[in-house]
Scaffold this motif. Sequence first.
Motif, PDB file in Angstrom:
ATOM      1  N   PHE A   1      -4.254  -9.255   6.921  1.00  0.00           N
ATOM      2  CA  PHE A   1      -4.090  -8.714   8.272  1.00  0.00           C
ATOM      3  C   PHE A   1      -3.839  -9.828   9.271  1.00  0.00           C
ATOM      4  O   PHE A   1      -2.933  -9.727  10.100  1.00  0.00           O
TER       5      PHE A   1
ATOM      6  N   ILE B   1      -0.036  -2.159   8.861  1.00  0.00           N
ATOM      7  CA  ILE B   1      -1.059  -1.184   8.449  1.00  0.00           C
ATOM      8  C   ILE B   1      -1.490  -1.475   7.005  1.00  0.00           C
ATOM      9  O   ILE B   1      -2.677  -1.420   6.675  1.00  0.00           O
ATOM     10  N   PHE B   2      -0.507  -1.814   6.155  1.00  0.00           N
ATOM     11  CA  PHE B   2      -0.792  -2.126   4.751  1.00  0.00           C
ATOM     12  C   PHE B   2      -1.747  -3.317   4.668  1.00  0.00           C
ATOM     13  O   PHE B   2      -2.742  -3.281   3.932  1.00  0.00           O
TER      14      PHE B   2
ATOM     15  N   ALA C   1      -3.801  -4.354   6.941  1.00  0.00           N
ATOM     16  CA  ALA C   1      -5.116  -3.955   7.453  1.00  0.00           C
ATOM     17  C   ALA C   1      -5.907  -3.233   6.371  1.00  0.00           C
ATOM     18  O   ALA C   1      -7.144  -3.315   6.325  1.00  0.00           O
ATOM     19  N   ALA C   2      -5.212  -2.510   5.498  1.00  0.00           N
ATOM     20  CA  ALA C   2      -5.880  -1.754   4.447  1.00  0.00           C
ATOM     21  C   ALA C   2      -6.293  -2.649   3.287  1.00  0.00           C
ATOM     22  O   ALA C   2      -7.228  -2.323   2.551  1.00  0.00           O
ATOM     23  N   VAL C   3      -5.598  -3.783   3.111  1.00  0.00           N
ATOM     24  CA  VAL C   3      -5.837  -4.613   1.921  1.00  0.00           C
ATOM     25  C   VAL C   3      -6.938  -5.650   2.163  1.00  0.00           C
ATOM     26  O   VAL C   3      -7.971  -5.633   1.496  1.00  0.00           O
TER      27      VAL C   3
END
Lengths: 131, 123
Positions: A60, A50-51, A53-55
């Motif tokens: 990702f 998830i981290f 995907a956010a960065v």
Amino acid sequence: MADTKRADRPLSPFMIGPYYRPQMTSMSSILIRITGLGLVAGIVLTVAWIFAAAVSEDWFDCVNWIVTSWLGKLIYIGSAWAIWFHLLGGLRHFIYDSGRGMDIPTAEKLGWAMIVGSAVLTVITIVVASV
Amino acid sequence: MRYLTTRKRAEGLGSARSGTLHHIAMTTSGWALVAIVPLMVLVLARTIGGDFDTVRATFANPFVAILTALFLIVGMRHFAKGAQTAIEDYAHGATRAVLMMAVNAISTLTIAAGLYALIKLAL
């Protein structure tokens, strides 16, 4: 002050080994601890995913490659079984805490219910994930 | 020298020196997780394997974001306290202290990283 002296009392032997016969109640209880500790692997991987995907998309792709690899699949199928087994074990704790199910036949049935129940729930999870 | 009777030192504390607090914390967080875990498993089962945009859109959804935050906060604290019992059973002295710090570090770091990612995706 009342001082407690450490008496040199004998210790009970470790639960796994030649001293105790493996039983449904003890083995299912030990598995609750093993699954609980093991689950941290799947959760840390999920948070990393998830981290990432956010960065950025590059990050990702990197983490998603592990998540979707055979190792990732193994971790997630293992985690699915572990989390269901651990959850059913927790429910058994609540039953025991209420003072019920402590007689040997019921306690052994509850252990089997955890094994069969977690297997069924894992199959359902895999089906939900793949349809 | 402290003028305490044996009873006063033991009352409500037991051998763990923290009474029933640990047990109550595990039971209450356990009940919370009975509700949280099946929903989280459902979301992850449906999302893992998805592409970049699908994953971002899923965790940007307010319900999924709050569910994931709850899962991480309640779950990792439940994990840290459960691991504490395991550590107390098998490790002693300095090893116990180091393992406890490591477990707390992993669970707090996981919560922090997860919340950061969720906030970044939500905004």
